[in-house]
Design a protein around this motif. Structure first.
Motif, mmCIF file in Angstrom:
data_model
loop_
_atom_site.group_PDB
_atom_site.id
_atom_site.type_symbol
_atom_site.label_atom_id
_atom_site.label_comp_id
_atom_site.label_asym_id
_atom_site.label_seq_id
_atom_site.Cartn_x
_atom_site.Cartn_y
_atom_site.Cartn_z
ATOM 1 N N ALA A 1 64.916 26.145 74.505
ATOM 2 C CA ALA A 1 65.037 27.244 73.392
ATOM 3 C C ALA A 1 66.220 28.194 74.241
ATOM 4 N N THR A 2 66.275 28.508 75.026
ATOM 5 C CA THR A 2 67.993 29.541 75.548
ATOM 6 C C THR A 2 68.714 28.527 75.084
ATOM 7 N N PHE A 3 68.454 26.838 75.288
ATOM 8 C CA PHE A 3 69.764 26.322 75.217
ATOM 9 C C PHE A 3 70.324 25.830 74.285
ATOM 10 N N GLY A 4 69.471 26.309 72.932
ATOM 11 C CA GLY A 4 70.218 25.957 71.935
ATOM 12 C C GLY A 4 70.157 26.715 71.164
ATOM 13 N N SER A 5 69.493 28.025 71.815
ATOM 14 C CA SER A 5 70.548 29.908 71.056
ATOM 15 C C SER A 5 71.799 30.231 71.087
ATOM 16 N N GLY A 6 71.795 28.961 72.691
ATOM 17 C CA GLY A 6 73.350 29.405 73.474
ATOM 18 C C GLY A 6 73.261 30.980 74.076
ATOM 19 N N LEU A 7 71.936 31.045 74.664
ATOM 20 C CA LEU A 7 71.511 32.886 75.666
ATOM 21 C C LEU A 7 71.213 31.904 76.430
ATOM 22 N N SER A 8 72.136 32.987 77.759
ATOM 23 C CA SER A 8 71.888 32.281 78.997
ATOM 24 C C SER A 8 70.518 32.952 79.557
ATOM 25 N N SER A 9 70.155 33.867 79.223
ATOM 26 C CA SER A 9 69.326 34.706 79.503
ATOM 27 C C SER A 9 68.184 35.698 78.062
ATOM 28 N N ALA A 10 66.656 35.053 78.394
ATOM 29 C CA ALA A 10 66.230 36.469 77.275
ATOM 30 C C ALA A 10 64.560 35.810 77.056
ATOM 31 N N CYS A 11 64.089 37.407 76.581
ATOM 32 C CA CYS A 11 62.108 37.123 76.807
ATOM 33 C C CYS A 11 62.430 36.231 75.217
ATOM 34 N N ILE A 12 61.978 34.839 75.842
ATOM 35 C CA ILE A 12 61.497 33.665 74.547
ATOM 36 C C ILE A 12 59.577 33.872 74.287
ATOM 37 N N VAL A 13 59.767 34.641 73.242
ATOM 38 C CA VAL A 13 58.235 34.564 71.823
ATOM 39 C C VAL A 13 58.304 33.676 71.320
ATOM 40 N N ASP A 14 57.480 32.267 71.772
ATOM 41 C CA ASP A 14 57.007 31.524 70.660
ATOM 42 C C ASP A 14 55.716 31.288 69.662
ATOM 43 N N VAL A 15 55.867 31.554 68.584
ATOM 44 C CA VAL A 15 54.273 31.796 67.747
ATOM 45 C C VAL A 15 54.394 30.427 67.347
ATOM 46 N N GLY A 16 53.578 29.269 67.373
ATOM 47 C CA GLY A 16 53.212 28.056 66.612
ATOM 48 C C GLY A 16 52.458 28.885 65.900
ATOM 49 N N ASP A 17 51.547 27.205 65.453
ATOM 50 C CA ASP A 17 50.567 27.264 64.446
ATOM 51 C C ASP A 17 49.441 27.957 65.323
ATOM 52 N N GLN A 18 49.809 27.353 66.478
ATOM 53 C CA GLN A 18 48.335 27.472 66.826
ATOM 54 C C GLN A 18 48.227 28.264 68.371
ATOM 55 N N LYS A 19 49.030 28.724 69.136
ATOM 56 C CA LYS A 19 49.270 29.814 70.224
ATOM 57 C C LYS A 19 50.419 30.643 69.900
ATOM 58 N N THR A 20 50.812 31.273 70.987
ATOM 59 C CA THR A 20 51.947 31.956 71.099
ATOM 60 C C THR A 20 51.891 32.185 72.267
ATOM 61 N N SER A 21 53.593 31.080 72.407
ATOM 62 C CA SER A 21 53.617 31.844 74.360
ATOM 63 C C SER A 21 54.727 32.444 74.468
ATOM 64 N N VAL A 22 54.631 33.693 75.579
ATOM 65 C CA VAL A 22 55.643 34.425 75.793
ATOM 66 C C VAL A 22 56.544 34.364 77.236
ATOM 67 N N CYS A 23 57.350 33.967 78.277
ATOM 68 C CA CYS A 23 57.714 34.020 79.025
ATOM 69 C C CYS A 23 59.360 34.133 78.588
ATOM 70 N N CYS A 24 60.129 34.912 80.349
ATOM 71 C CA CYS A 24 60.738 35.419 80.505
ATOM 72 C C CYS A 24 62.121 34.380 81.593
ATOM 73 N N VAL A 25 63.374 33.940 80.961
ATOM 74 C CA VAL A 25 63.373 32.759 81.075
ATOM 75 C C VAL A 25 65.738 33.414 81.488
ATOM 76 N N GLU A 26 66.193 32.761 83.123
ATOM 77 C CA GLU A 26 67.085 33.849 83.399
ATOM 78 C C GLU A 26 67.776 32.848 83.659
ATOM 79 N N ASP A 27 69.014 32.108 83.438
ATOM 80 C CA ASP A 27 70.441 31.475 83.852
ATOM 81 C C ASP A 27 69.393 30.133 84.249
ATOM 82 N N GLY A 28 68.468 29.901 82.894
ATOM 83 C CA GLY A 28 68.023 28.337 83.114
ATOM 84 C C GLY A 28 66.758 28.192 83.834
#
Length: 665
Positions: A270-297
């Motif tokens: 998701a960070t690659f697709g958005s062009g961000l190097s670091s971000a807190c990714i909040v993935d709200v899907g149909d069945q689950k929601t996942s959260v994690c912090c990504v830094e430099d890949g």
């Protein structure tokens, strides 16, 4: 003879000697076979297929495609013996909804939602006036549908030829009277294993193979026999089951026949697709929601958590709220697939997170079911359109009782095919070696497992460190053997067990250490020599934490709070990326940003310049960002070292994932 011819002759002799040694049974080092130069060359991106399997939707396409193909991730299989009771996996229904406490919990959650709506002022400074469902109910109960057409135009899937299976939309439109079982192979981000028919690991993998193969043939127009010329990039959840990933890789390489594969985590993609190097990714899907912090890949292990609710739970909650308001379509059933599709559509059309929209509004919708006339319904809704998506922040409103609602990153159970895993390291390392490893590997998060920043760490330093550690491990194993021969069996066994427990708790805690600022259950887990009672109380606290249903904003704050340094936390607060299709509501970005600002620790509120929530980076569809990141990954030069080839997998198995994965396996 020229110099080149002499070199070719010598190479030929070397190969012959190698063949003779193999025939004699000579021992060879257990290292991956060298990849031929033809394979090492950068493969063309149009020969790479990116697969992002979701709980409700499968997205796949060539890495060169602008957009992926998206189909419902469902399969209908013909019953072997007609007349048997059909087995149909539920979509919007789930366990824990019909408990005695469910109604009370749902009502309490709705009270908290109403209080939050009232407490926040509108943009004009006025308080929002709540709308009672009674005001809409009297009007809606009087409404009758208008017939638009005596034929809806929709048709059931043609099963006259009795196909063995149907995939995607065709599976959703199978007539309930036909003898077909309906299976969703992935639920809540994990393989849908259960005790019923089609719930075994073998059956679920067979369903996935059929769905993916069918989609590749039909939509990408790639014959299955040609997959040996293609490679695959597979996106997996951040909190993944190693056994399941191993089985998926084996299926893709050995059964579907791809020549190579790269496995990567959704958040990093998701960070690659958005062009961000670091971000807190909040993935709200149909069945689950996942959260994690990504830094430099790198996805930080301690920051990962998965919430067992998503967009389908909002749809079900919206249906319950509309029923309270006298929903005019009284034949709606959550067990009917077509009604579930309708409810998803109504949620996406009407729900919002805009505090300025208040009062009753008139709406209309159409129903076009096979073998039925096309109907037009008119009805009124008030606060229900705001209350339903707010349930993501007050998940008690979902009324789910007795289910595990929060999942953290746990230590692996180990794999007999992967002998040099973390358990091996725990058994062979002393405390001094652990300290040395921390010093050498400058990208390790010691509170939750090894987090080597493989994308940024100097490769030569890393290799030198690993050689040093290997040597130390051998010395430690020898010293341990010497101590075992000199010590008494009874006393040594106790010492070893205490040492192993101590090392285990220090390096690889059984569960992720919880932060101290977000919940009563979040207690410290860094004391390596804690007594048994403290260890058990910590495990109990973590178990209680996993039983709680965290709201989306609290989950984000907890994830950021688990970052190792304040600088990293500042980065994450200034870049919160929301992906997936579960939070695509009007004004969602402003709403989430306001809640994060109000609930973040005061110490960070003073130093963080701005909290930024990104819901549509570069105006992209948030549902496609992770897949797009996988396509970007295929084009990077550095990924050439990450490919796992079919014959390597055949020979070394899951050890190749430890060797080649871009994340810590």
């Amino acid at each position: 003879m020229t110099q080149a011819e002499k070199g070719e002759a010598e190479n030929g002799k070397d190969k012959e000697r190698e063949r003779e040694r193999e025939q004699r049974g000579a021992k060879r080092p257990i290292v991956p076979a060298a990849v031929p130069e033809s394979l090492q060359e950068q493969i063309q991106s149009n020969f790479i297929v990116v697969i992002h399997p979701g709980s409700a939707t499968l997205r796949l396409g060539r890495a060169t495609d602008t957009l992926p193909v998206g189909i419902p991730h469902v399969i209908a299989r013909r019953q072997r013996q007609p007349g048997q009771a059909a087995c149909r996996d539920s979509w919007l229904l789930r366990d824990g909804l019909n408990k005695p406490e469910s109604t009370e919990q749902r009502q309490n959650g709705l009270k908290m939602v109403d209080q939050a709506i009232w407490s926040k002022k509108m943009s004009n400074g006025a308080r929002r006036i709540p709308v009672s469902p009674d005001q809409a109910r009297s009007y809606n109960r009087q409404m009758r549908p208008a017939i638009l057409d005596h034929s809806s135009g929709a048709k059931w899937t043609n099963t006259a030829n009795h196909p063995e299976f149907l995939v995607g939309e065709e599976a959703l439109y199978v007539n309930p009277l036909d003898s077909y079982n309906i299976h969703w192979p992935i639920r809540r981000g994990q393989l849908n294993l259960h005790a019923g028919p089609g719930g075994s690991l073998t059956a679920v993998l067979a369903d996935l193979e059929v769905i993916w193969s069918h989609a590749i043939q039909k939509y990408l127009e790639i014959p299955l026999k040609d997959l040996k010329y293609y490679r695959c990039i597979l996106l997996i959840p951040d909190i993944y089951n190693k056994q399941h990933v191993k089985e998926l890789v084996n299926m893709i390489l050995m059964k579907m026949g791809f020549s190579g594969i790269i496995v990567h985590q959704e958040s990093v993609c998701a960070t690659f697709g958005s062009g961000l190097s670091s971000a807190c990714i909040v993935d709200v899907g149909d069945q689950k929601t996942s959260v994690c912090c990504v830094e430099d890949g790198v996805s930080h292990r301690n920051t990962r958590l998965c919430l067992a609710y998503g967009g389908s739970d909002v749809s079900r909650c919206f249906y319950w709220l509309m029923q309270r308001a006298g929903f005019p379509y009284r034949d709606c059933q959550l067990t009917n697939k077509l009604d579930c599709l309708l409810l998803q559509h109504l949620k996406e059309t009407f729900c919002h997170l805009d505090q300025d929209i208040s009062g009753l509004q008139d709406h209309e919708f159409q129903i076009r079911h096979p073998d039925s006339p096309a109907l037009l319904y008119q009805f009124r809704l008030g606060d229900e359109k705001l209350q339903a998506p707010m349930a993501l922040f007050y998940p008690a409103t979902f009324g789910i009782v007795g289910q595990k609602m929060t999942t953290l990153q746990h230590r692996s159970q180990g794999d007999p095919e992967d002998p040099h895993d973390e358990h091996y390291l725990l058994a062979t390392q002393s405390k001094q070696e652990q300290c040395l490893r921390r010093l050498l590997n400058n990208g390790i998060d010691t509170s939750g497992g090894f987090e080597i920043k493989t994308l940024t760490l100097n490769q030569k330093l890393y290799e030198a460190a690993m050689q040093c550690l290997t040597s130390l491990c051998k010395k430690s194993a020898k010293a341990t053997a010497d101590r075992k021969s000199m010590s008494k069996p009874g006393t040594y066994e106790g010492d070893l067990r205490g040492q192993a427990t101590d090392i285990s708790e220090r390096i690889y805690p059984q569960e992720v250490e919880l932060g101290s600022s977000q919940s009563d259950c979040m207690i410290s887990g860094n004391d390596s020599e804690e007594p048994l009672s403290a260890h058990m109380s910590r495990k109990t606290a973590i178990s209680q934490f996993e039983g709680k249903a965290l709201g989306l904003d609290k989950a984000i704050l907890h994830s950021i709070d688990c970052c190792a340094s304040d600088d990293t936390k500042k980065k994450m607060y200034s870049s919160i990326l929301v992906v997936g299709g579960g939070l695509m509501f009007h004004k969602a970005q402003e709403f989430l940003q306001h809640r994060i600002l109000n609930k973040m620790p005061p110490s960070f509120r003073r130093v963080v310049e701005n909290v930024e929530v990104i819901t549509r980076p570069k105006d992209m569809d948030p549902r496609l960002i992770a897949w797009k990141g996988g396509a970007v990954l295929a084009c990077l030069d550095t990924t050439q070292e990450l490919w796992i080839y079919q014959r390597e997998w055949q020979r070394f198995g899951v050890r190749m994932l430890r060797e080649r994965a871009a994340f810590v396996w």
